[in-house]
Design a protein around this motif. Structure first.
Motif, short mmCIF file in Angstrom:
data_model
loop_
_atom_site.label_atom_id
_atom_site.label_comp_id
_atom_site.label_asym_id
_atom_site.label_seq_id
_atom_site.Cartn_x
_atom_site.Cartn_y
_atom_site.Cartn_z
N ASP A 39 0.65 -1.19 0.02
CA ASP A 39 0.01 -0.04 -0.10
C ASP A 39 0.69 1.34 0.12
O ASP A 39 1.97 1.38 0.48
N HIS A 47 1.42 -3.89 5.17
CA HIS A 47 0.30 -3.31 4.67
C HIS A 47 0.30 -3.50 3.20
O HIS A 47 0.91 -2.79 2.23
N LEU A 49 -1.91 -5.00 -0.31
CA LEU A 49 -2.99 -5.15 -0.95
C LEU A 49 -3.18 -6.25 -1.89
O LEU A 49 -2.30 -6.48 -2.63
N HIS A 110 -10.60 -5.49 -3.35
CA HIS A 110 -8.99 -5.85 -2.84
C HIS A 110 -9.25 -6.03 -1.49
O HIS A 110 -10.31 -5.55 -0.55
N HIS A 112 -7.00 -5.81 2.22
CA HIS A 112 -5.80 -5.24 2.84
C HIS A 112 -5.30 -6.35 3.70
O HIS A 112 -6.05 -6.86 4.59
#
Length: 125
Positions: A39, A47, A49, A110, A112
């Motif tokens: 991300d 983090h 995606l 998507h 996370h």
């Protein structure tokens, strides 16, 4: 700004453009079903995606139109990324925002994947 998850797919969204190679992303995994990348505004030490390669707006769209192979491949990709980044132990969080009430900002399904530290409660109380 949150989007309506029932609207038609917009092929000019940022994830569609990443998939076409028009915008760069720090990719960490790719196969025939999914693409995973960091991300650009991380909310945790890790983090990432994970997005399906085909055009799906939301979980509802994906679960109703994707083939069994696409669904299995996407779920396996999420698990693979978590394992490869050492997140299975001590743990991680998966989050998929869907629609306006869910805070979805990009009209491409998507997930996370957050980890790398204790993440605290899911929602503020």
């Amino acid at each position: 700004m949150p989007i309506d998850a029932t609207r038609a797919y917009d092929d000019s969204n940022i994830f569609a453009r990443i998939l076409r190679g028009e915008i760069s992303a720090k990719r960490v995994y790719e196969d025939e079903f999914a693409l995973a990348f960091h991300d650009i505004a991380p909310q945790a030490p890790v983090h990432i995606l994970v997005i399906p390669k085909r055009a799906y707006v939301s979980w509802d769209d994906f679960s109703s139109r994707a083939s069994d192979g696409e669904i299995a491949g996407f779920v396996r990709a999420v698990g693979h990324v978590a394992r490869e980044h050492g997140l299975v132990e001590p743990g991680y969080r998966l989050l998929a925002n869907v629609g306006g009430h869910g805070g979805q900002e990009v009209p491409h399904l998507h997930v996370h994947l957050f980890g790398g530290q204790p993440l605290g409660p899911m929602l503020s109380r």
